[in-house]
Write a protein that holds these residues in place. Sequence first.
Motif, PDB file in Angstrom:
ATOM      1  N   SER A   1      48.223  48.279  38.473  1.00 27.26           N
ATOM      2  CA  SER A   1      47.051  47.812  37.719  1.00 27.26           C
ATOM      3  C   SER A   1      47.395  46.704  36.732  1.00 27.26           C
ATOM      4  N   HIS A   2      48.689  46.483  36.480  1.00 21.70           N
ATOM      5  CA  HIS A   2      49.095  45.467  35.515  1.00 21.70           C
ATOM      6  C   HIS A   2      49.574  44.172  36.168  1.00 21.70           C
ATOM      7  N   CYS A   3      50.231  44.262  37.323  1.00 28.38           N
ATOM      8  CA  CYS A   3      50.771  43.040  37.934  1.00 28.38           C
ATOM      9  C   CYS A   3      50.321  42.838  39.374  1.00 28.38           C
TER      10      CYS A   3
ATOM     11  N   VAL B   1      57.806  54.060  38.532  1.00 29.79           N
ATOM     12  CA  VAL B   1      57.413  52.893  37.741  1.00 29.79           C
ATOM     13  C   VAL B   1      57.424  51.655  38.622  1.00 29.79           C
ATOM     14  N   CYS B   2      56.627  50.691  38.240  1.00 28.17           N
ATOM     15  CA  CYS B   2      56.539  49.442  38.984  1.00 28.17           C
ATOM     16  C   CYS B   2      57.845  48.659  38.796  1.00 28.17           C
TER      17      CYS B   2
ATOM     18  N   LEU C   1      41.956  46.111  43.373  1.00 27.67           N
ATOM     19  CA  LEU C   1      42.123  47.449  42.812  1.00 27.67           C
ATOM     20  C   LEU C   1      40.837  47.895  42.158  1.00 27.67           C
ATOM     21  N   CYS C   2      40.432  49.120  42.403  1.00 24.95           N
ATOM     22  CA  CYS C   2      39.288  49.685  41.689  1.00 24.95           C
ATOM     23  C   CYS C   2      39.720  49.999  40.264  1.00 24.95           C
ATOM     24  N   ASN C   3      39.042  49.408  39.302  1.00 24.06           N
ATOM     25  CA  ASN C   3      39.424  49.598  37.902  1.00 24.06           C
ATOM     26  C   ASN C   3      39.129  50.999  37.390  1.00 24.06           C
ATOM     27  N   CYS C   4      38.320  51.738  38.130  1.00 25.68           N
ATOM     28  CA  CYS C   4      37.944  53.086  37.696  1.00 25.68           C
ATOM     29  C   CYS C   4      38.927  54.138  38.218  1.00 25.68           C
ATOM     30  N   CYS C   5      39.116  54.192  39.541  1.00 26.94           N
ATOM     31  CA  CYS C   5      39.931  55.266  40.133  1.00 26.94           C
ATOM     32  C   CYS C   5      41.242  54.773  40.714  1.00 26.94           C
ATOM     33  N   GLN C   6      41.529  53.475  40.576  1.00 26.51           N
ATOM     34  CA  GLN C   6      42.784  52.884  41.044  1.00 26.51           C
ATOM     35  C   GLN C   6      42.955  52.928  42.560  1.00 26.51           C
ATOM     36  N   ALA C   7      41.853  52.936  43.289  1.00 25.83           N
ATOM     37  CA  ALA C   7      41.925  52.899  44.750  1.00 25.83           C
ATOM     38  C   ALA C   7      42.194  51.479  45.235  1.00 25.83           C
ATOM     39  N   ILE C   8      42.840  51.350  46.402  1.00 26.93           N
ATOM     40  CA  ILE C   8      43.124  50.051  47.013  1.00 26.93           C
ATOM     41  C   ILE C   8      41.979  49.706  47.953  1.00 26.93           C
TER      42      ILE C   8
ATOM     43  N   PRO D   1      44.952  42.535  32.441  1.00 31.34           N
ATOM     44  CA  PRO D   1      46.372  42.167  32.375  1.00 31.34           C
ATOM     45  C   PRO D   1      46.910  41.533  33.649  1.00 31.34           C
ATOM     46  N   ARG D   2      46.232  41.708  34.779  1.00 30.12           N
ATOM     47  CA  ARG D   2      46.699  41.088  36.028  1.00 30.12           C
ATOM     48  C   ARG D   2      46.623  39.571  35.966  1.00 30.12           C
ATOM     49  N   LEU D   3      45.757  39.042  35.086  1.00 30.80           N
ATOM     50  CA  LEU D   3      45.655  37.595  34.934  1.00 30.80           C
ATOM     51  C   LEU D   3      46.931  36.998  34.346  1.00 30.80           C
TER      52      LEU D   3
END
Length: 417
Positions: free
Chosen positions: A12-14, A30-31, A221-228, A403-405
């Motif tokens: 969700s961050h990168c 961890v990523c 990425l879904c910002n709510c449930c983190q689904a792809i 943060p992905r920006l």
Amino acid sequence: MAIDKQHYVLCSHCDLVIELADITVGHKAVCPRCNTTLAKNSCNMKFRSAMYAACSLIMIIVACGFVFIDIRIVGNYIGVSVLDIPKTLYFDKYSYVSALFILFVLLFPIFNLLIIVLLCSRIQLTKYRKRDLLIVYEKFQHWCMPEIFLTGVLVSFVKLMSYGSIGVTGTFWSFCLFVFFYIKSLVIFSPEVIWDEIHRNNFAVNTLKAGKTGISQNLKLCNCCQAILPMNYEKCPRCKQKSKIRDHDKIQWTIALLVTSLILYIPANLFGIMITVVFGSASTSTIIDGVIYMWQSGDIPVALVIFIASVVIPILKIISLSWLCYFALAVKQKNKNNCLKMKKLYTAVEFIGKWSMIDIFVVSVICSLVRNQQMMGVYPDIGVTFFASVVIITMIASQKFDPRLIWDRPQNRKIGQ
């Protein structure tokens, strides 16, 4: 419970696609790119989360029912419960601050604890009900502040000792246990496990390529449930929330909110936050006045805590978010080290942002206790409203920032628009 093999997550961050192997109990994944925690495997997660949440709920019921702390001023005894604090603020015509106290310290944490108990117990819930509870949990989580209020109470003791003799009851220790059990339940609870019970997290049509970004594989990425999700999905099939590849409008929102908070920060420091009335003579004190008083009284650690939380952190947060927006929008040549520094900066801003509320809670406690009407009284002043607004607006600003920006290249920005 081990995570299945061939399990993919999208950071969700990168925005990096990562394939997760089995995670042993007590460890986390961890990523490799930005060090963000992706998944964790806690032993008996459901049982332990529900147990701590239930204990926390019991403690807050006890804490709200009896006198919390008391003070003796010139022989007069004044005691307040946790519920008396927002009631006093309301009667002083500061219903805005009173509502914030009720929501951030009591209602939101209690709702989230109840959600953890429901999701982790053996109560049979449909997947739709689980989905709704998880969405509410995520929305409330950013605004829960019982630990900050408890810190504010401890800081206020130093100030209160100049007015009279302070006493704590068993109810105070019940509130301390409420905060302790609350934090334990949050640390153990893993929403990802519940989401996976509703549906798998991967809705991609094509085979995922680990080590590459999602945007390069037409994924979001879904910002709510983190689904792809594939790019063409307007709504997430798992949580039914709308999703965008990148929401560049959020940066505009962040900048607008930062400007607003900077404007409000001026009256927050110029106007008083407390009015002290002694034998009919009133004097107003600002945030800086409180810091100076603590420093001159010899309570240097407390003075530093208030100065950092109420003066330094809001300014640093505004500057940091402004720098993040500039980096995301204007910097074209990005390397991993710079992006990692920006990511750490954003994580720090997210963590420390709400701690500025500590000064609001200190004022709330002092104003509720020092009420010897004939000799002395302490009342909130208009600066409290301005300062609380600054804290809330900067928190919303940090949540609006994507943060992905930070990691996106110029060509990826065009895809997300």
